[in-house]
Design a protein around this motif. Structure first.
Motif, PDB file in Angstrom:
ATOM      1  N   GLY A 142       0.819  -1.208   0.000  1.00 41.71           N
ATOM      2  CA  GLY A 142       0.000   0.000   0.000  1.00 41.71           C
ATOM      3  C   GLY A 142       0.847   1.251   0.000  1.00 41.71           C
ATOM      4  N   SER A 143       0.206   2.382   0.220  1.00 43.77           N
ATOM      5  CA  SER A 143       0.928   3.653   0.220  1.00 43.77           C
ATOM      6  C   SER A 143       0.156   4.700   1.009  1.00 43.77           C
ATOM      7  N   TYR A 144       0.848   5.801   1.253  1.00 42.50           N
ATOM      8  CA  TYR A 144       0.245   7.003   1.827  1.00 42.50           C
ATOM      9  C   TYR A 144       0.160   8.037   0.726  1.00 42.50           C
ATOM     10  N   GLY A 145      -0.871   8.851   0.770  1.00 42.47           N
ATOM     11  CA  GLY A 145      -1.024   9.937  -0.178  1.00 42.47           C
ATOM     12  C   GLY A 145      -1.754  11.077   0.498  1.00 42.47           C
ATOM     13  N   THR A 146      -2.266  11.960  -0.311  1.00 43.37           N
ATOM     14  CA  THR A 146      -3.074  13.071   0.198  1.00 43.37           C
ATOM     15  C   THR A 146      -4.397  13.093  -0.562  1.00 43.37           C
ATOM     16  N   TYR A 147      -5.351  13.826  -0.020  1.00 42.52           N
ATOM     17  CA  TYR A 147      -6.638  13.960  -0.696  1.00 42.52           C
ATOM     18  C   TYR A 147      -7.166  15.371  -0.554  1.00 42.52           C
ATOM     19  N   GLU A 148      -8.017  15.724  -1.509  1.00 46.23           N
ATOM     20  CA  GLU A 148      -8.741  16.995  -1.488  1.00 46.23           C
ATOM     21  C   GLU A 148     -10.210  16.651  -1.631  1.00 46.23           C
ATOM     22  N   SER A 149     -11.029  17.130  -0.695  1.00 38.62           N
ATOM     23  CA  SER A 149     -12.451  16.792  -0.751  1.00 38.62           C
ATOM     24  C   SER A 149     -13.285  17.988  -1.181  1.00 38.62           C
ATOM     25  N   ASP A 150     -14.398  17.661  -1.828  1.00 39.85           N
ATOM     26  CA  ASP A 150     -15.369  18.654  -2.251  1.00 39.85           C
ATOM     27  C   ASP A 150     -16.736  18.007  -2.100  1.00 39.85           C
ATOM     28  N   GLY A 151     -17.363  18.220  -0.962  1.00 40.77           N
ATOM     29  CA  GLY A 151     -18.650  17.588  -0.692  1.00 40.77           C
ATOM     30  C   GLY A 151     -18.492  16.091  -0.526  1.00 40.77           C
ATOM     31  N   THR A 152     -19.142  15.328  -1.396  1.00 38.61           N
ATOM     32  CA  THR A 152     -19.085  13.866  -1.306  1.00 38.61           C
ATOM     33  C   THR A 152     -18.065  13.256  -2.268  1.00 38.61           C
ATOM     34  N   ALA A 153     -17.226  14.084  -2.856  1.00 40.19           N
ATOM     35  CA  ALA A 153     -16.175  13.599  -3.761  1.00 40.19           C
ATOM     36  C   ALA A 153     -14.796  13.949  -3.186  1.00 40.19           C
ATOM     37  N   ALA A 154     -13.843  13.069  -3.435  1.00 33.82           N
ATOM     38  CA  ALA A 154     -12.467  13.320  -2.999  1.00 33.82           C
ATOM     39  C   ALA A 154     -11.522  12.905  -4.121  1.00 33.82           C
ATOM     40  N   ARG A 155     -10.498  13.718  -4.344  1.00 35.00           N
ATOM     41  CA  ARG A 155      -9.466  13.423  -5.336  1.00 35.00           C
ATOM     42  C   ARG A 155      -8.204  13.029  -4.589  1.00 35.00           C
ATOM     43  N   PHE A 156      -7.571  11.935  -5.029  1.00 30.67           N
ATOM     44  CA  PHE A 156      -6.409  11.399  -4.345  1.00 30.67           C
ATOM     45  C   PHE A 156      -5.121  11.720  -5.096  1.00 30.67           C
ATOM     46  N   ASN A 157      -4.059  11.946  -4.353  1.00 28.86           N
ATOM     47  CA  ASN A 157      -2.736  12.194  -4.922  1.00 28.86           C
ATOM     48  C   ASN A 157      -1.766  11.153  -4.376  1.00 28.86           C
ATOM     49  N   ASN A 158      -1.013  10.514  -5.266  1.00 30.18           N
ATOM     50  CA  ASN A 158       0.045   9.558  -4.894  1.00 30.18           C
ATOM     51  C   ASN A 158      -0.466   8.363  -4.101  1.00 30.18           C
ATOM     52  N   LEU A 159      -1.644   7.873  -4.411  1.00 29.07           N
ATOM     53  CA  LEU A 159      -2.213   6.731  -3.704  1.00 29.07           C
ATOM     54  C   LEU A 159      -2.174   5.510  -4.615  1.00 29.07           C
ATOM     55  N   THR A 160      -1.391   4.493  -4.235  1.00 30.46           N
ATOM     56  CA  THR A 160      -1.197   3.331  -5.096  1.00 30.46           C
ATOM     57  C   THR A 160      -1.213   2.025  -4.304  1.00 30.46           C
ATOM     58  N   LEU A 161      -1.501   0.963  -5.021  1.00 28.12           N
ATOM     59  CA  LEU A 161      -1.337  -0.405  -4.538  1.00 28.12           C
ATOM     60  C   LEU A 161      -0.395  -1.087  -5.525  1.00 28.12           C
ATOM     61  N   THR A 162       0.677  -1.682  -5.016  1.00 29.26           N
ATOM     62  CA  THR A 162       1.648  -2.330  -5.890  1.00 29.26           C
ATOM     63  C   THR A 162       1.583  -3.836  -5.682  1.00 29.26           C
ATOM     64  N   TYR A 163       1.071  -4.522  -6.696  1.00 30.50           N
ATOM     65  CA  TYR A 163       0.965  -5.977  -6.701  1.00 30.50           C
ATOM     66  C   TYR A 163       2.220  -6.543  -7.372  1.00 30.50           C
ATOM     67  N   PRO A 164       2.476  -7.836  -7.242  1.00 29.97           N
ATOM     68  CA  PRO A 164       3.659  -8.412  -7.885  1.00 29.97           C
ATOM     69  C   PRO A 164       3.696  -8.216  -9.403  1.00 29.97           C
ATOM     70  N   ASP A 165       2.514  -8.156 -10.041  1.00 32.17           N
ATOM     71  CA  ASP A 165       2.465  -8.069 -11.504  1.00 32.17           C
ATOM     72  C   ASP A 165       1.937  -6.743 -12.059  1.00 32.17           C
ATOM     73  N   ARG A 166       1.567  -5.807 -11.186  1.00 32.27           N
ATOM     74  CA  ARG A 166       1.006  -4.537 -11.685  1.00 32.27           C
ATOM     75  C   ARG A 166       0.944  -3.501 -10.576  1.00 32.27           C
ATOM     76  N   LYS A 167       0.750  -2.264 -11.003  1.00 34.78           N
ATOM     77  CA  LYS A 167       0.585  -1.156 -10.057  1.00 34.78           C
ATOM     78  C   LYS A 167      -0.767  -0.509 -10.317  1.00 34.78           C
ATOM     79  N   VAL A 168      -1.526  -0.319  -9.259  1.00 30.90           N
ATOM     80  CA  VAL A 168      -2.850   0.284  -9.351  1.00 30.90           C
ATOM     81  C   VAL A 168      -2.783   1.682  -8.747  1.00 30.90           C
ATOM     82  N   THR A 169      -3.303   2.661  -9.478  1.00 29.24           N
ATOM     83  CA  THR A 169      -3.362   4.037  -8.992  1.00 29.24           C
ATOM     84  C   THR A 169      -4.807   4.372  -8.647  1.00 29.24           C
ATOM     85  N   ILE A 170      -5.017   4.766  -7.396  1.00 26.76           N
ATOM     86  CA  ILE A 170      -6.356   5.125  -6.927  1.00 26.76           C
ATOM     87  C   ILE A 170      -6.527   6.621  -7.187  1.00 26.76           C
ATOM     88  N   LEU A 171      -7.506   6.986  -8.000  1.00 25.47           N
ATOM     89  CA  LEU A 171      -7.657   8.366  -8.468  1.00 25.47           C
ATOM     90  C   LEU A 171      -8.597   9.214  -7.617  1.00 25.47           C
TER      91      LEU A 171
END
Length: 126
Positions: free
Chosen positions: A64-93
């Motif tokens: 896993g990872s640590y990142g930051t977020y910016e919220s606007d009501g019921t929506a949040a945008r993520f910065n530098n938030l990822t999950l790194t699996y053995p075969d791929r990297k997932v970026t949580i937006l």
């Protein structure tokens, strides 16, 4: 020596109290919330919104990872938030909250297609 130790303890307590974030952030519907999902694609994932606009994601099957977020009501945008699996990297937006349900939007590897995973809110740590 006893007075010196007492002063150090008092200073430590004051420092912790000054940096604590036990109060809700006004207008932030994500602040200090904890979410979990058992998605077929991502596996067991835990997402935690922390103090000072920080966020953490972890999984038993990925780094896993640590990142930051910016919220606007019921929506949040993520910065530098990822999950790194053995075969791929997932970026949580981003995430979209609907009461105790959170839909996170993510991409995998070089693929720019976005996918969605539903998470549910936890009331306490397991």
């Amino acid at each position: 020596m006893k007075t010196y130790c007492t002063k150090i303890i008092v200073l430590l307590i004051a420092a912790i109290a000054a940096t604590s974030c036990i109060y809700d952030a006004p207008g932030d519907r994500f602040f200090r919330t904890l979410w979990e999902s058992a998605d077929d694609t991502l596996g067991d994932v835990t997402l935690e919104f922390l103090c000072n606009d920080a966020i953490m994601i972890k999984s038993v099957s990925a780094a896993g990872s640590y990142g930051t977020y910016e919220s606007d009501g019921t929506a949040a945008r993520f910065n530098n938030l990822t999950l790194t699996y053995p075969d791929r990297k997932v970026t949580i937006l981003e995430g979209h909250r609907d009461n105790d349900i959170l839909h996170i939007v993510w991409t995998s590897g070089e693929d720019l297609e976005t996918r969605q995973t539903q998470m549910h809110r936890l009331s306490a740590y397991k």
